[in-house]
Design an enzyme around this catalytic site. Structure first.
Site, PDB file in Angstrom:
ATOM      1  CG  ASP A  66      37.880  42.041  43.471  1.00  0.00           C
ATOM      2  OD1 ASP A  66      37.137  43.037  43.405  1.00  0.00           O
ATOM      3  OD2 ASP A  66      38.814  41.848  42.686  1.00  0.00           O
ATOM      4  CG  ASP A 135      49.642  40.378  38.807  1.00  0.00           C
ATOM      5  OD1 ASP A 135      48.516  40.625  38.314  1.00  0.00           O
ATOM      6  OD2 ASP A 135      49.808  40.145  40.019  1.00  0.00           O
TER       7      ASP A 135
END
Ligand code: F6R
Length: 260
Positions: A66, A135
Site C-alpha cells: 500500500d 481493527d
C-alpha cells in the site's frame, strides 16, 4: 491456517527462514512487502543474512502492499521511502525491482490498474508479508472492504490514522486520510501469506482473524480461505486465542525440516 506462538525474535527468524528458502531455490522470487512496525524484525534479520551470509536480492522483485495518497516524493513516511530505508537499501535490492502503488499519480484508478497488471506480469507474489491493524485490516483494507477487492483507493479509518500518528509526530492530522492498497482479492492471490502480530493491542484482531467468522467487518478473516496462510504471534497477541494451547502443541511437535 498455521498459528505459531513464540517470542518476536523467533517469529522473525521463522519468517526470514521462509523467505531465504525461496530466494535460495529461486533468486527471482517475488516478495510482497508490508510497512509498519510488524515486519521490522524480519527486515533486520534479512539484512543480517544479506551481510553475513550473502543472501542476495539482486534478482528478486518486491511489491509493496500500500501507499499513502499525496505524500511528497521525499516525505520520510511515504511507504516507498520507508521500504527503501527499512529493507531495500540494507540488502542492496536494485531500486527498479521494488514496486509500490503510485500515490502521487494524477489518475489514481489508472495507477491501481497498472499496479495489478505489474504484479500479474511478474507472475504473482510468492510470499506476502503482512501485519494486521487493531481493527482487523490487512494492507489498508479497512472494515467493510470487499473480500474480493483489488488494488484501489481507500479512506483510512480514524482508528488507523490514530494508530499511525506515532509516525507523524503524534499528530493525527498529518496522517493522510487516503491510501492506495492492494485489495483482499489481490492479497489472496499470493502463494503464501505470512502475517506477523505482536502486543496485546493486536489480541482481539488476531482472535477474530484466526477464530472468528469470516466477515468484511474483520477483513483479515478472509485469510481463513487461503490454502497456505501462516500467522506468527507473540504471547500477548495470542492472549485471546481460544485454542492457544493446541496451536502451541501443534508447533512443538512439528518436524523442524518442514518449515512454514
Ligand atoms: C502496512 C500495512 C498495514 C499494517 C498494519 C499494522 O503496509 O499494510 O496493514 O501492517 O496497519 O501496522 P503495524 O505493523 O505498524 O502495527
Amino acid at each position: 491456517m498455521e498459528v505459531v506462538i513464540a517470542p518476536a525474535e523467533e517469529l522473525a527468524v521463522l519468517a526470514a527462514d521462509a523467505i531465504e528458502t525461496l530466494l535460495r531455490r529461486d533468486p527471482a522470487t517475488v516478495l510482497g512487502l508490508a510497512t509498519g512496525s510488524s515486519p521490522l524484525k524480519v527486515y533486520d534479520e534479512l539484512a543480517r543474512r544479506h551481510e553475513q551470509d550473502g543472501l542476495s536480492f539482486d534478482r528478486a522483485t518486491g511489491f509493496m502492499l500500500d501507499e499513502y495518497v499525496g505524500l511528497t516524493e521525499d516525505h520520510p513516511q511515504r511507504y516507498r521511502n520507508v521500504i527503501e530505508t527499512e529493507i531495500a537499501s540494507r540488502v542492496a535490492w536494485p531500486a527498479d525491482r521494488v514496486h509500490g502503488p503510485d500515490g502521487l499519480a494524477d489518475d489514481l484508478p489508472a495507477a491501481c490498474a497498472a499496479y495489478e497488471a505489474a504484479i500479474a506480469q511478474a507472475g504473482g507474489v510468492d510470499l506476502q508479508i503482512l501485519g494486521i491493524g487493531t481493527d482487523g485490516h490487512i494492507a489498508f483494507n479497512e472494515p467493510g472492504s470487499s473480500l474480493a477487492s483489488r488494488t484501489r483507493i481507500k479512506t483510512l479509518t480514524r482508528q488507523t490514522r490514530l494508530d499511525n500518528a506515532r509516525f507523524f509526530d503524534d499528530d493525527v492530522d498529518q496522517v493522510p486520510s487516503h491510501c492506495l492498497t492492494q485489495g483482499l482479492g489481490t492479497i489472496m492471490d499470493a502463494r503464501h501469506l505470512v502475517l506477523l502480530a505482536t502486543g496485546r493491542h493486536k489480541a482481539e484482531a488476531v482472535h477474530q482473524l484466526v477464530e472468528g467468522p469470516i466477515s468484511a467487518m474483520w477483513p483479515a478473516t478472509v485469510m481463513q480461505m487461503h490454502p497456505h496462510a501462516t500467522v506468527l504471534v507473540d504471547d500477548a497477541a495470542a492472549s485471546r486465542l481460544q485454542l492457544g494451547d493446541y496451536y502451541r502443541q501443534t508447533f512443538e511437535s512439528k518436524p523442524g525440516w518442514q518449515g512454514l
